[in-house]
Each structure stands twice: as C-alpha cells, then as structure tokens.
Design an enzyme around this catalytic site. Sequence first.
Site, PDB file in Angstrom:
ATOM      1  N   TYR A 114       0.706  -1.280   0.037  1.00 20.53           N
ATOM      2  CA  TYR A 114      -0.066   0.091  -0.106  1.00 20.53           C
ATOM      3  C   TYR A 114       1.109   1.206  -0.076  1.00 20.53           C
ATOM      4  CZ  TYR A 114      -3.171   3.732   1.109  1.00 20.53           C
ATOM      5  OH  TYR A 114      -3.973   4.853   0.620  1.00 20.53           O
ATOM      6  N   TRP A 116       1.039   5.587  -1.874  1.00 21.13           N
ATOM      7  CA  TRP A 116       0.949   6.349  -3.163  1.00 21.13           C
ATOM      8  C   TRP A 116       1.875   6.381  -4.311  1.00 21.13           C
ATOM      9  CZ3 TRP A 116      -1.810  11.578  -3.547  1.00 21.13           C
ATOM     10  CH2 TRP A 116      -3.212  11.313  -3.147  1.00 21.13           C
TER      11      TRP A 116
HETATM   12  N1  LIG Z   1      -2.544   9.079  11.940  1.00 20.24           N
HETATM   13  C1  LIG Z   1      -2.729   8.903  10.606  1.00 20.24           C
HETATM   14  N2  LIG Z   1      -2.087   8.040   9.826  1.00 20.24           N
HETATM   15  C2  LIG Z   1      -2.391   8.142   8.441  1.00 20.24           C
HETATM   16  C3  LIG Z   1      -3.424   9.064   8.103  1.00 20.24           C
HETATM   17  C4  LIG Z   1      -3.958   9.984   8.789  1.00 20.24           C
HETATM   18  O1  LIG Z   1      -4.784  10.776   8.549  1.00 20.24           O
HETATM   19  N3  LIG Z   1      -3.571   9.807  10.256  1.00 20.24           N
HETATM   20  N4  LIG Z   1      -3.728   9.228   6.526  1.00 20.24           N
HETATM   21  C5  LIG Z   1      -3.541   7.837   6.045  1.00 20.24           C
HETATM   22  C6  LIG Z   1      -3.714   8.139   4.575  1.00 20.24           C
HETATM   23  S1  LIG Z   1      -5.157   8.720   4.093  1.00 20.24           S
HETATM   24  C7  LIG Z   1      -2.687   7.557   3.724  1.00 20.24           C
HETATM   25  S2  LIG Z   1      -3.197   7.917   1.904  1.00 20.24           S
HETATM   26  C8  LIG Z   1      -1.417   7.124   3.945  1.00 20.24           C
HETATM   27  C9  LIG Z   1      -0.340   7.446   3.093  1.00 20.24           C
HETATM   28  O2  LIG Z   1       0.793   6.526   3.245  1.00 20.24           O
HETATM   29  P1  LIG Z   1       1.714   6.465   2.111  1.00 20.24           P
HETATM   30  O3  LIG Z   1       1.140   6.482   0.889  1.00 20.24           O
HETATM   31  O4  LIG Z   1       2.416   4.803   2.526  1.00 20.24           O
HETATM   32  O5  LIG Z   1       2.714   7.647   2.214  1.00 20.24           O
HETATM   33  P2  LIG Z   1       3.749   8.278   1.346  1.00 20.24           P
HETATM   34  O6  LIG Z   1       4.832   9.032   2.289  1.00 20.24           O
HETATM   35  O7  LIG Z   1       3.253   8.976   0.045  1.00 20.24           O
HETATM   36  O8  LIG Z   1       4.743   6.632   0.916  1.00 20.24           O
HETATM   37  C10 LIG Z   1       4.953   6.523  -0.345  1.00 20.24           C
HETATM   38  C11 LIG Z   1       6.447   6.089  -0.668  1.00 20.24           C
HETATM   39  O9  LIG Z   1       6.479   5.498  -1.927  1.00 20.24           O
HETATM   40  C12 LIG Z   1       8.218   6.212  -2.239  1.00 20.24           C
HETATM   41  N5  LIG Z   1       7.999   6.262  -3.540  1.00 20.24           N
HETATM   42  C13 LIG Z   1       7.456   7.222  -4.374  1.00 20.24           C
HETATM   43  N6  LIG Z   1       7.774   7.017  -5.750  1.00 20.24           N
HETATM   44  C14 LIG Z   1       8.366   5.794  -5.789  1.00 20.24           C
HETATM   45  C15 LIG Z   1       8.883   5.271  -6.716  1.00 20.24           C
HETATM   46  O10 LIG Z   1       8.605   5.496  -8.046  1.00 20.24           O
HETATM   47  N7  LIG Z   1       9.391   3.932  -6.518  1.00 20.24           N
HETATM   48  C16 LIG Z   1       9.365   3.220  -5.153  1.00 20.24           C
HETATM   49  N8  LIG Z   1       9.770   2.324  -5.259  1.00 20.24           N
HETATM   50  N9  LIG Z   1       9.063   4.231  -4.167  1.00 20.24           N
HETATM   51  C17 LIG Z   1       8.425   5.423  -4.614  1.00 20.24           C
HETATM   52  C18 LIG Z   1       8.275   7.486  -1.416  1.00 20.24           C
HETATM   53  O11 LIG Z   1       9.409   7.843  -1.244  1.00 20.24           O
HETATM   54  C19 LIG Z   1       7.336   7.186  -0.014  1.00 20.24           C
HETATM   55  O12 LIG Z   1       8.253   6.515   0.972  1.00 20.24           O
HETATM   56  O13 LIG Z   1      -1.178   7.553   5.269  1.00 20.24           O
HETATM   57  C20 LIG Z   1      -2.306   7.238   6.129  1.00 20.24           C
HETATM   58  N10 LIG Z   1      -1.712   7.500   7.626  1.00 20.24           N
HETATM   59  N1  LIG Z   2      -0.837  18.728   1.796  1.00 17.19           N
HETATM   60  C1  LIG Z   2      -1.270  17.683   1.551  1.00 17.19           C
HETATM   61  N2  LIG Z   2      -2.590  17.237   1.158  1.00 17.19           N
HETATM   62  C2  LIG Z   2      -2.943  16.065   1.148  1.00 17.19           C
HETATM   63  C3  LIG Z   2      -2.395  14.906   1.770  1.00 17.19           C
HETATM   64  C4  LIG Z   2      -1.053  15.325   2.269  1.00 17.19           C
HETATM   65  O1  LIG Z   2      -0.535  14.334   2.641  1.00 17.19           O
HETATM   66  N3  LIG Z   2      -0.703  16.602   2.283  1.00 17.19           N
HETATM   67  N4  LIG Z   2      -2.867  13.733   1.801  1.00 17.19           N
HETATM   68  C5  LIG Z   2      -3.937  13.336   0.736  1.00 17.19           C
HETATM   69  C6  LIG Z   2      -4.674  12.247   0.956  1.00 17.19           C
HETATM   70  S1  LIG Z   2      -3.866  10.731   0.676  1.00 17.19           S
HETATM   71  C7  LIG Z   2      -5.814  11.986   1.664  1.00 17.19           C
HETATM   72  S2  LIG Z   2      -6.568  10.794   1.897  1.00 17.19           S
HETATM   73  C8  LIG Z   2      -6.762  13.372   1.823  1.00 17.19           C
HETATM   74  C9  LIG Z   2      -7.450  13.297   3.210  1.00 17.19           C
HETATM   75  O2  LIG Z   2      -8.092  14.468   3.404  1.00 17.19           O
HETATM   76  P1  LIG Z   2      -8.929  14.481   4.823  1.00 17.19           P
HETATM   77  O3  LIG Z   2      -9.295  13.247   5.277  1.00 17.19           O
HETATM   78  O4  LIG Z   2     -10.217  15.615   4.515  1.00 17.19           O
HETATM   79  O5  LIG Z   2      -7.759  15.264   5.728  1.00 17.19           O
HETATM   80  P2  LIG Z   2      -7.428  15.404   7.243  1.00 17.19           P
HETATM   81  O6  LIG Z   2      -6.475  16.639   7.157  1.00 17.19           O
HETATM   82  O7  LIG Z   2      -7.208  14.188   7.906  1.00 17.19           O
HETATM   83  O8  LIG Z   2      -8.914  16.073   7.753  1.00 17.19           O
HETATM   84  C10 LIG Z   2      -9.450  17.336   7.511  1.00 17.19           C
HETATM   85  C11 LIG Z   2      -9.749  18.053   8.504  1.00 17.19           C
HETATM   86  O9  LIG Z   2     -10.570  17.204   9.218  1.00 17.19           O
HETATM   87  C12 LIG Z   2     -10.760  17.684  10.637  1.00 17.19           C
HETATM   88  N5  LIG Z   2     -11.321  16.493  11.363  1.00 17.19           N
HETATM   89  C13 LIG Z   2     -10.656  15.637  12.011  1.00 17.19           C
HETATM   90  N6  LIG Z   2     -11.319  14.610  12.951  1.00 17.19           N
HETATM   91  C14 LIG Z   2     -12.752  15.208  12.864  1.00 17.19           C
HETATM   92  C15 LIG Z   2     -13.935  15.111  13.071  1.00 17.19           C
HETATM   93  O10 LIG Z   2     -14.300  13.944  13.889  1.00 17.19           O
HETATM   94  N7  LIG Z   2     -15.031  15.747  12.908  1.00 17.19           N
HETATM   95  C16 LIG Z   2     -14.832  17.094  12.358  1.00 17.19           C
HETATM   96  N8  LIG Z   2     -15.992  17.745  11.980  1.00 17.19           N
HETATM   97  N9  LIG Z   2     -13.854  17.188  11.673  1.00 17.19           N
HETATM   98  C17 LIG Z   2     -12.718  16.515  11.878  1.00 17.19           C
HETATM   99  C18 LIG Z   2      -9.384  18.066  11.057  1.00 17.19           C
HETATM  100  O11 LIG Z   2      -9.426  19.273  11.769  1.00 17.19           O
HETATM  101  C19 LIG Z   2      -8.684  18.138   9.673  1.00 17.19           C
HETATM  102  O12 LIG Z   2      -8.200  19.378   9.441  1.00 17.19           O
HETATM  103  O13 LIG Z   2      -5.776  14.676   1.959  1.00 17.19           O
HETATM  104  C20 LIG Z   2      -5.045  14.813   0.568  1.00 17.19           C
HETATM  105  N10 LIG Z   2      -4.244  15.908   0.775  1.00 17.19           N
HETATM  106 MO   LIG Z   3      -5.070   8.945   1.770  1.00 16.82          MO
END
Ligand SMILES: Nc1nc2c(c(=O)[nH]1)N[C@H]1C(S)=C(S)[C@@H](COP(=O)(O)OP(=O)(O)OC[C@H]3O[C@@H](n4cnc5c(=O)[nH]c(N)nc54)[C@H](O)[C@@H]3O)O[C@H]1N2
Ligand SMILES: Nc1nc2c(c(=O)[nH]1)N[C@H]1C(S)=C(S)[C@@H](COP(=O)(O)OP(=O)(O)OC[C@H]3O[C@@H](n4cnc5c(=O)[nH]c(N)nc54)[C@H](O)[C@@H]3O)O[C@H]1N2
Ligand SMILES: [Mo]
Length: 767
Positions: A114, A116
């Site tokens: 898993y 991005w």
């Molecule tokens: N506490 C908490 N934890 C969360 C979240 C949260 O809201 N709260 N959000 C969650 C969500 S929504 C997501 S999507 C995940 C994201 O979790 P990940 O998708 O695992 O996070 P990334 O840091 O984007 O990791 C991508 C990795 O791929 C590597 N990479 C990029 N390009 C390439 C390539 O071409 N080849 C190879 N081999 N590697 C590459 C990058 O260097 C990086 O280390 O995190 C989750 N974790």
């Molecule tokens: N710059 C940047 N942008 C990103 C990403 C990143 O790593 N960096 N990650 C991308 C990815 S993979 C994803 S999945 C999306 C995720 O998108 P979201 O899930 O929407 O993003 P978050 O920042 O986790 O949460 C948005 C807001 O929800 C509020 N929130 C948290 N818990 C609660 C709750 O219980 N109730 C209410 N009402 N509000 C709450 C928090 O204050 C937070 O700022 O973002 C994407 N966009």
């Molecule tokens: Mo995500």
Amino acid sequence: MAGDIKRFPSLSHWGAFTAVVADGRLQACEPFARDPAPSSILQSMPGMVHSPLRIARPAVREGWLKRRGASDRGARGRESFVEVDWDVALRLVADELARVRAEHGSEAIFGGSYGWSSAGRLHHARTLTHRFLNAGGGCVNQAGNYSWGAAQFLLPHVIGTYAPVTGRVTDWNSMAAHTRLFVAFGGLPLRNSQITSGGAGEHSTPRWLARALEAGMELAVVSPTRDDVPEGVQARWIPIRPNTDTAMMLGMVHTLLVENLADRAFVQTHCAGFDRFEQYVLGKTDGTAKSAEWAQDICGVPAADIRALARQAATTRTMLTCAWSLQRAHRGEQPYWCSIALASALGQIGLPGGGFAFGHASMNGVANPRPGVAAPEMGAGRNPTGKSIPVARIADMLLHPGEPYAFNGREDVYPDIRLVYWAGGNPFHHHQDLNRLVRAWSRPETVIVHESWWTPTARRADIVLPATTTLERNDIGGSSRDRFVLAMHQALAPQGQSRNDFDIYRELSALAGHEQAYTEGRDEMGWLRHIYGNLAANWREGGFDVPEFEAFWQQGFLELPEPAKSFVLFEDFRRDPAAHPLSTPSGRIEVYSERIAGFGYDDCAPHPAWLEPVEWLGTAQAKRFPLHLVTSQPADKLHSQLDAGAVSVAAKIKGRERIRLSRADAARRGVESGDLVRVYNERGACMAAAVVGEAVMPGVAVMSTGAWFDPADDALERHGNPNVLTVDVGTSRLTQAPSALSALVEVEKWQGEAPAVEAFDLPAFAV
Ligand SMILES: Nc1nc2c(c(=O)[nH]1)N[C@H]1C(S)=C(S)[C@@H](COP(=O)(O)OP(=O)(O)OC[C@H]3O[C@@H](n4cnc5c(=O)[nH]c(N)nc54)[C@H](O)[C@@H]3O)O[C@H]1N2
Ligand SMILES: Nc1nc2c(c(=O)[nH]1)N[C@H]1C(S)=C(S)[C@@H](COP(=O)(O)OP(=O)(O)OC[C@H]3O[C@@H](n4cnc5c(=O)[nH]c(N)nc54)[C@H](O)[C@@H]3O)O[C@H]1N2
Ligand SMILES: [Mo]
C-alpha cells in the site's frame, strides 16, 4: 551557461511542472503554465532528488545476508547494511521468492504494498509490484485504502456505489449556481487540495470555491479547529468534539422531524427504511430521543445552534459535505451514513446544488466539472491467489496468522506471511500504533523494499533496491478529477545506481521465467503508447478529439474541455427512481440496510446510529488522557514524501513536527509556543513543538502526519510522528478500515536536554 539549460514537462501528485535541468541536476520546478494555484511543495523537489538520503546501491541487512530467515528479525532497523552489486541483489530476491513460494505457497507472500507511489501511471510502483507478483503466482493483497476505507465498503450498501468519495459528485458549476448553504463537516482545508492522486494539472478547488462564495453561497465549517476554514474566507466556525459528528447530525434530523421540516415525500419514494431510522431518532427503540440537547451533551455544539442549522438547511438549497477524515476514525461508517440520512430528510438529493457529497477539499478536483471519461491507467493483472486482507489489518495479520476475522459480511483467517514485498509505500508512515507495527514487522522471514530514499521502511528492510524517481524516467500521468493529462519526460539520468521499478521487476521476471507475462513484450515507450492508446480510444468514444501519441508527447499535455452541462449526483434517480434505481438491494437510498442487518454486527447497526468510538472525549479514559489527538494531512508535503525537503524542514520547530494546542490546555500544562513537549498515551510517546492559539478548541490537540519515524526506543519517538499514539483497530467488522483519528493523549512540557533527531541520518553500512 544559459545554453545548457534544458526543460522537461513533468508531473507530481502535488502538481504539474517544468523540470529545469542544468549540469545534470534539477535546478528548479516551474509550475505548469495552466495551473492557476500551484503548490509550494514543488520547491522541495530539487533538494530531495539529489539528496544524500537517496539510496545509492542495492543493500542487504548484515544479519539476513549471513543467516537469512534465521537472523534476528527484531534487528531490522538497527543492524548495518552491506551494499552489494545489482546481480547479487536480484539473485537474492529471485531465490528468496522462489524458496517461499515452493515451501509455503504464494499466500505466504504479502504484496499489498500500500502507498501512493508516483503520479506517473506506468511507473506506479505499487501497481508494478502487483503486476510482477501476480505474474509469478500471486500474493496476499490489501483491499481498500487508508484514505476512505470505511466509505468504500459502507457506501455500496447505502447508495450502491462509492463514486462520490472518489470525487464525482454534484459539480461546482451546479453549486455556484444553486447552493446557498454549504455545511462542511471537517471543513475545507485547502492545504489538502494541493494534492490529487495521479497528479493535479490544474489546482481547481480554490477558484471554484471562490466562485461559489461570490455567487452567494454561505459556508458553515463544523470542525475541532478553525484552521479548517479556508484562509481569507468568511465562514461560520462551529467547533465540535472530534468523532461526534454523528450525534450532531442526529440532533439535526431530530429537529427536522419534530418541527415538521423533513421532506416526507422524498424519504417515502426514494429511501428504504427511513421509518425505522426515525423510530431510533425519536427514541422509540431505545428510550433516548436524539434531540439537539442530547446531541449537545455529546458533541459540545449548543443545542440552539444545532436547531438553527437544521432549520436553515431545510429552508434553503443546502449541500452537505464530510471530509474524508470523518470516516478515518473508529465507527467511521456512522457519520457518513448519517449525513446521507440527514440529506435524505432535507430532500434535496438529486437537485442542482443540493444533497450530499464527500471531501470537497480532501483532494484537489473533488466536484471539479470534468467530462466523465477515463484517466490514464496501467494494469496490474489478476492475482491468482484471490487473497487480500482489509488494508489496515496488516499488523493483525502478521501477529495473528491463522486467526479468524470478519469483514463486510465475510469470515476469513489471516494468512501466515513469510515474505513482505513493498514498493511505493511507507507503512512506517501510514500505519497506526507504530510500536505495534515494529513488533509485527519482526515476524516475517524476509522483507524486500524498493525505495528512492532511506525512509523508515527502507531502513527496516532486509533487501533494499534503489528506485529512480519520476524525473529519471518517461511516464504519463493524470487523475479522473483533473482535466489535464501530462507527458512526463525523463529529465535526469538515474541517480546513483538506481533503476526503474519497471526494469527491476522485468529482470526479476526474467530470472523467474515469466518475463513475457510481466512485460507483454513492451518496453517503456511501448507501454506509454499502449496506455495512451487506451486513453485516446476512451476519450474519442466520449466525443473528444485526441491527437496521436507523438503530437501529445511533444506538446506535453492533453486537455479536456469543461463540460457544457452541470453534473448533479443522482439527478436521474431523483426524477424517476423506478426507471433509474440505485445499485442497492432496494434500488433506493438505504437508510436502513437489511443486508447489513443480516451480518449481525453489533459494531455497525443497520441504520446510522451514535456508537461510541473506542477513544473520545466522553470516555472514562479521557481522565488520564484528556486531549483528543487529531492527526491531519501535512500542509508542507505529501504524507512522508519530501519530509527532508526544504519546504517541510522550514516548517518544523527545533527540528520536530508541531502540535497545536488551545491556550487553556497549554496554560494548564505550563506550555508556551515553541516549547518542546512529550505527547503520550499507553501506546507510546513522541516529541513535538507546541504552537498555542485560539484556532484549536480546548480538549483537542492537532498534529500533522509525515515526520519520518525516529524512535529512540519504544518509549520515545523523537521527530513528532503521531502514529506512535494512534490506535490500531478496525473501524468495525463491516469495513475494518483505519481508526487513525480516534486517539486520546496527554501532553507535558519536555524537561531537560532534548535528544537529537536522527530520522535524516543514513543507516550504518558494514564494509
Ligand atoms: N495518523 C494518521 N495516519 C495516516 C493518515 C491520517 O490521516 N492519520 N492518513 C492515511 C492516508 S489517507 C494515507 S493515503 C497514507 C499514506 O501513506 P503512504 O502512501 O504509504 O505514504 P507516502 O509517504 O506517500 O509513501 C509513499 C512512499 O513511496 C515512495 N515512492 C515514491 N515514488 C516511488 C517510486 O517510483 N518507486 C518506489 N519504489 N517508491 C516510490 C516514497 O519515497 C514514499 O516513501 O497514510 C495514512 N496514515
Ligand atoms: N498537503 C497535503 N494534502 C493532502 C495530503 C497530504 O499528505 N498533504 N494527503 C492526501 C490524502 S492521501 C488524503 S486521503 C486526503 C485526506 O483528506 P482529509 O481526510 O479530509 O484530511 P485531514 O487533514 O485528515 O482532515 C481534514 C480535517 O478534518 C478535521 N477533523 C478531524 N477529525 C474530525 C472530526 O471528528 N470531526 C470533524 N468535524 N472534523 C474532523 C481536521 O481538523 C482536519 O483538518 O488529503 C490529501 N491531501
Ligand atoms: Mo489518503
């Protein structure tokens, strides 16, 4: 030296750009000329592409090299690496895969991988991992994702599809013309709209939001932090305790019912089981009316405000949206389901600018007016084992092989994993309760990782293969939320000895004797032409003119026109539900689901309900750990990507991630802005730097994710990675999604000398 400067079109998840190259080095990333709101995250790329943290050569953990699976697996992350030649490394990987398949079968290989990866679709590392493992007999995959794991498995039961969370909702055109009240649970933090999976050609969300507001749309932001009100925007901030939105929504439904404001006709003709839900809301089934007063006690929003918002919503054109974060929490199904029930009671689903949607700012391009044609795609093939686990149950799986679990109406057992293969993800970023993951990670015999940088996951591998970045190869990228598809030209030679994931897997496929199945006879440019050909055929079918590949490659991008007609979600269904039924068992919006009732889960009722999350401010545990930790997406990077880059590093304080606290909570602990603190609970502790202010409600602490995991030991993480604090349990048996946003913590001022951060040091190498 002007004559030596070369420019190449390129794309990242944080935007399209021109790579400016001189002397074989990336000098700058100039935003795509057609992008009205480029992201500053681009500026981290030059430093990162040439960073000393790049993995230069294949490397093998010393103990594994000597003793393979019999080595001390708990030493992962601590032991030295031995650099080896590519031939040696590839042979080790091929032999180990063959051994595990022969001794334990393909179901002993975990290849979910898993993450991005990159915006480019051909060289998308996770897809290629699946393609390679599938061609060799398959693996155990991961179902769903961390982004919208609960929504993906809940919504098909309720509305027959999960497309609305991917972004195809009533579009901004329709909203600008019709929406008068926009209620955003979780707000509209535009920092998140910098990103879209597959790459943003055009950051469209800020412009559309401004247009709708100019047209007279009022915005109400329901969130624990005012930072979820977009900067410079007039909006009402309604502070709410985290994880309690369901209670507030129920209070609104109750108001509509008792004040006779609910759309009785709509719920009768378009919903299934609204009457049973109504019994629950009115307290006829459990003796508790879900009144605004009842809701106030749970969510902290004054009853008068809940009522007023319900009344206003009923008397004007209203759109409800829920950030994806709401369902990334324990019992995260409930607020999503409840928002649909609330929108049903309001009766505006399928009307222009009305109804419900999800995540308008969670990613760029949600609700972007775009023709419904395809985006570029690379196929992963079929997994012969057919086996997968819910995405976030990885530590459960590694710690409990053979044990049963329930998921979306199915019973299964966790496989016995011997080998973990990861490329394109960072589980030591994305997973919850990282100390538990460290324990789980010591179970498999072998861990293989492809990475470009020495990330926490690469450091915890047995075999590390250095991968190129997008700038070191040719690719094509784009997203179904964006009107642009970008050509990505190779701008740099591979750095160090890195190779493309595509080529690494091709060579491993050749060693295993399935090269043809993996490549289908195509090389890089052959695949790009093939992917483009599929895209062009789809767009032409949709009535669009598309140039031949060469013309596209030279121009650098393709553009879709903005559609003439607005898209309104469930417009046809609203007009004629019998002729255009939803893909649910009843053909209607299932406010009560017989199918879910049939699963008999006590952790997911058959209709939206207030179910207490495992951790929230209303539990007894909040006495010991009185702050709800909200872990949001980082403004200055994508997850853990580019954490060592200039933009991210500049945002750290004393080299650590920040924690935002209310004045009251900070004062009580003697903490001031800039102080280092220890954030802790029973699962772990991390350091962070305090930012104190009015933007966070009392009882709440906010940290962004993404700081590279840097444990001194299991008692202290030094860099500010909040996932040592989060809880690793499934949302419910229905969806088994991550519950990252349900965590209670305590904060104390750091006393004494602060340990140095080592996250950006190289691992040790044995010579
Ligand atoms: N506490 C908490 N934890 C969360 C979240 C949260 O809201 N709260 N959000 C969650 C969500 S929504 C997501 S999507 C995940 C994201 O979790 P990940 O998708 O695992 O996070 P990334 O840091 O984007 O990791 C991508 C990795 O791929 C590597 N990479 C990029 N390009 C390439 C390539 O071409 N080849 C190879 N081999 N590697 C590459 C990058 O260097 C990086 O280390 O995190 C989750 N974790
Ligand atoms: N710059 C940047 N942008 C990103 C990403 C990143 O790593 N960096 N990650 C991308 C990815 S993979 C994803 S999945 C999306 C995720 O998108 P979201 O899930 O929407 O993003 P978050 O920042 O986790 O949460 C948005 C807001 O929800 C509020 N929130 C948290 N818990 C609660 C709750 O219980 N109730 C209410 N009402 N509000 C709450 C928090 O204050 C937070 O700022 O973002 C994407 N966009
Ligand atoms: Mo995500």
